[in-house]
Design a protein around this motif. Sequence first.
Motif, PDB file in Angstrom:
ATOM      1  N   ILE A   3       0.933  -1.179   0.108  1.00 11.67           N
ATOM      2  CA  ILE A   3      -0.038   0.079   0.072  1.00 11.67           C
ATOM      3  C   ILE A   3       0.944   1.280   0.106  1.00 11.67           C
ATOM      4  O   ILE A   3       1.724   1.321   0.912  1.00 11.67           O
ATOM      5  N   CYS A   4       0.736   2.118  -1.073  1.00 11.77           N
ATOM      6  CA  CYS A   4       1.425   3.163  -1.025  1.00 11.77           C
ATOM      7  C   CYS A   4       1.085   4.192   0.092  1.00 11.77           C
ATOM      8  O   CYS A   4      -0.182   4.329   0.309  1.00 11.77           O
ATOM      9  N   CYS A   7      -0.955   7.708  -1.864  1.00 12.01           N
ATOM     10  CA  CYS A   7      -2.120   7.264  -2.698  1.00 12.01           C
ATOM     11  C   CYS A   7      -2.932   6.111  -2.162  1.00 12.01           C
ATOM     12  O   CYS A   7      -4.175   6.082  -2.518  1.00 12.01           O
ATOM     13  N   ARG A   8      -2.388   5.262  -1.201  1.00 10.86           N
ATOM     14  CA  ARG A   8      -3.075   4.374  -0.502  1.00 10.86           C
ATOM     15  C   ARG A   8      -3.783   3.211  -1.620  1.00 10.86           C
ATOM     16  O   ARG A   8      -4.327   2.399  -1.283  1.00 10.86           O
ATOM     17  N   GLN A   9      -2.797   3.212  -2.748  1.00  8.92           N
ATOM     18  CA  GLN A   9      -3.525   2.083  -3.796  1.00  8.92           C
ATOM     19  C   GLN A   9      -2.368   1.026  -3.425  1.00  8.92           C
ATOM     20  O   GLN A   9      -1.046   1.131  -3.037  1.00  8.92           O
ATOM     21  N   ASP A  10      -2.822  -0.138  -3.847  1.00  7.91           N
ATOM     22  CA  ASP A  10      -1.763  -1.415  -3.726  1.00  7.91           C
ATOM     23  C   ASP A  10      -1.186  -1.398  -5.053  1.00  7.91           C
ATOM     24  O   ASP A  10      -1.636  -1.694  -6.341  1.00  7.91           O
ATOM     25  N   ARG A  11       0.161  -1.187  -4.827  1.00  8.24           N
ATOM     26  CA  ARG A  11       1.046  -1.027  -6.229  1.00  8.24           C
ATOM     27  C   ARG A  11       2.428  -1.516  -6.019  1.00  8.24           C
ATOM     28  O   ARG A  11       2.673  -1.652  -4.674  1.00  8.24           O
ATOM     29  N   CYS A  53       4.616   4.373  -4.441  1.00  6.76           N
ATOM     30  CA  CYS A  53       4.378   4.003  -5.620  1.00  6.76           C
ATOM     31  C   CYS A  53       5.377   4.738  -6.517  1.00  6.76           C
ATOM     32  O   CYS A  53       5.700   5.751  -6.344  1.00  6.76           O
TER      33      CYS A  53
END
Length: 260
Positions: A3-4, A7-11, A53
């Motif tokens: 988790i970034c 941006c809290r996206q899984d990348r 990320c």
Amino acid sequence: MGICAYCRQDRKLTREHVFSGALLRLFDDIAPLTFDQPRGRSYSADPVISDLCGPCNHGLSPCDTGIATLAQSHLKFPVIRTLTPAVEPSLVKLWVVKTSANLTRSGLSPSFWWHAYRDYFRGLANAGNCDVLFANWRDYSPIEIASELNVVMSIHAQEARIFGLECGSSRVIQQHLVHAQAIKVGYGIFLLLVWQPAVPAALRANVIVELNRYGWLGLADPYWLARVAFNITSCAAFNLVADPAFSLPTVLQADEARRP
Ligand SMILES: [Zn+2]
């Protein structure tokens, strides 16, 4: 993957220098080692964190370039130039805030003040309750021991405590701050103040006006590199911000007297 932090996206996560790599290279000939204060170690590699990320990390490149340009032209030597550097103040501010957030994430004590600035780091919001000021650094240490030890060319950061202001005691000011850090880069010091959202506007304004008077200037002020030299506690470390004209005991006494 992970988790970034921004941006809290899984990348796929990438490595971000705690201090900019380009900035560290400028100081390598004099200060090749990193001292990791919280862990009491030193090493030759750059300190990094690995929680951003690619796109979020890449978005910080312009401010990394900006601080390296500024340091190359103004912070490797005693500051005597009278012109405002040709670096966008907003980029310098972003560098100070994101570097302080990097330091927090790489440290040992968890603090989440930077969560409120995730969108700012991604270029989607402004810096809200952050003030960033700048002052020149000069060696006022006894027998100039700081220069003798090459501390003058160091890059390091410490928690900042504000003492000796007329507008409030350190305890009162501290109550309204979420986070305060001073980051020294060679012959300059950046001071970051992150205020509680509910800070009285008058108090915040008065603190800034008074710090201006003592030589701490806003990044967008004209000729900010030409003003008064500032030093805190007269040594390499700094965790005290006050009027440079007073001695440390005088400042502490005055602050004590202001307590309710
Ligand atoms: Zn991201």
